[in-house]
Scaffold this active site. Structure first.
Site: not given
Ligand code: XLS
Ligand code: NI
Ligand code: NI
Length: 437
Positions: A104, A101
């Site tokens: 992140d 993301h």
């Molecule tokens: C959260 C989601 C997230 C997605 C990406 O539960 O799995 O990690 O994979 O935004």
């Protein structure tokens, strides 16, 4: 820069008899299964948010993770440094891809311009490291759920100003993903849903979400991004209901708003189970819609009712997943992203290695078993035979749309009561278990 994991060697394949916990027992990247290298079957990815950013807090306690390379600050220098740690990890794990993301990899600042600058500064390192190591970006995404402005949704916020902010953020995340040669871009609608219907215009929110996705598709075209877009289903958490609740809901939404040509699905095991489905069900549903794009490989815990995002170690699960992947002819743009985190008690850097090794070995076994089941053929033969009445005669005519109720009534009046063959569930379960070794 000093190594982040000086005690950990590169993880190598040592075979099933090895007693070395820091070795692969089953995953052998260049070994071929069915004429294709394991690494190309899986296209494993590391989730930046879990592996580099998750402090392992839970609703009852703070972070426990020990990450000596991280100074704990939200400086760009720390973020750039962390990005280099990712590539050391990918190299030592022999993993070819990663996913992130925007927030992140880089810190969010007080205004969008400054946040974008920080992101660019970190993307510079990511690009440099990709070029140095040959590692690739499986997909990028924007975090539209952590900042307080998104508390009531992003594209489905009651505020047009928040919608605009989310759009601007995705525009940038898409551009960075493009610059890094990302093979895909994911939308997970973290807070795209509602907390209570007492304050919600559901239809209007869905219209907005669709408009948002169309804008993303348009912008991708404009900047020349040809990667695959994905939607990631999840029924709830953090919202009480999320519009992308499962594969069926996503497909209905995409179809209703003319988006099926542009988005496939990124399916996550723990989200499937939160939706009250098995992962296998969700994969089959996606394949039936020609929409299985990528997989977030994790698992939940039967005894805990939330998204625990554990590493997948269950061989039956990985077998079912690889059966679905093999039968659809393998991944194209997608792959197996470990959207999984170590347990709060597993706070050492070394635990990150054990976790990924376990997931990769479990998938290597699942692949081999799935391949053997398909080569053996008894399972598919049984299922094919089960539907044999549809292959010719009456069934073939029904499938071809050649008969109606009157013809079928006439048929029944002539032939009487149908005879049914056993479904043989237990026999099939025994058959599959022959291969789980
Ligand atoms: C959260 C989601 C997230 C997605 C990406 O539960 O799995 O990690 O994979 O935004
Ligand atoms: Ni996910
Ligand atoms: Ni999840």
């Amino acid at each position: 820069m000093a190594e982040a994991f000086p005690q950990i060697p590169r993880i190598e394949f040592e075979g099933p008899d090895s007693k070395n916990p820091l070795a692969f027992k089953h995953y052998n990247p260049d070994q071929e299964v069915g004429g294709k290298k394991m690494r190309d079957h899986f296209r494993f990815g590391v989730a930046y948010w879990h592996t580099l950013r998750n402090g392992l807090a839970d609703p009852f306690g703070g972070p426990t993770a020990l990450r000596p390379w991280d100074d704990g600050s939200d400086s760009v220098d720390n973020a750039r440094n962390r990005a280099r740690v990712l590539f050391e990890f990918l190299d030592k794990m022999q993993i070819d891809f990663y996913c992130f993301h925007d927030r992140d990899v880089a810190p969010e600042r007080n205004d969008l311009r400054a946040s974008n600058e920080a992101l660019d500064q970190v993307a510079e390192v990511l690009l440099e490291e990709q070029q140095r190591t040959g590692k690739k970006l499986l997909w990028g995404t924007a975090c539209l759920f952590a900042h307080p402005r998104y508390a009531q949704g992003a594209a489905t916020s009651p505020s047009a100003e928040v919608f605009a902010y989310a759009a601007a953020q995705v525009k940038k995340a898409l551009e960075v993903t493009h610059r890094l040669g990302g093979e895909g871009y994911v939308f997970w609608g973290g807070r795209e849903g509602y907390s209570t219907l007492w304050n919600t215009q559901m239809k209007r929110e869905l219209d907005h979400l669709a408009a948002f996705l169309h804008m993303a598709v348009d912008h991708a075209r404009k900047i020349g991004f040809t990667g695959q877009f994905y939607i990631e289903p999840k029924p709830r958490e953090p919202s009480t209901h999320q519009y992308d609740s499962d594969v069926a809901a996503c497909m209905n939404f995409l179809r209703q708003y003319g988006l099926t040509d542009h988005l496939k699905l990124n399916i996550e095991t723990n989200h499937a189970t939160l939706a009250g489905h098995s992962m296998w069900h969700e994969l089959e549903a996606a394949v039936a819609n020609d929409a299985l794009g990528s997989i977030d490989a994790n698992r939940g815990d039967e005894l805990i009712g939330w998204d625990t995002d554990q590493f997948p170690t269950d061989i039956m699960l990985t077998t079912q997943i690889m059966l679905a992947v093999l039968r659809m002819g393998g991944f194209t743009t997608g792959g197996l992203n470990f959207d999984a985190k170590v347990r709060r008690e597993s706070h050492d850097p070394e635990d990150l290695f054990h976790a990924h090794i376990g997931g990769m070995d479990a998938f290597a076994r699942g692949l081999r078993i799935a391949h053997e089941i398909l080569e053996d053929g008894r399972w598919q033969d049984f299922v094919k035979q089960r539907y044999a009445t549809w292959d010719s005669g009456l069934g073939a005519r029904i499938e071809a749309g050649e008969v109606g109720f009157e013809d079928l009534e006439k048929h029944v009046l002539q032939s009487g009561e149908p005879t049914l063959a056993s479904g043989r569930q237990e026999m099939l379960e025994n058959l599959i278990n022959e291969f789980i070794r």
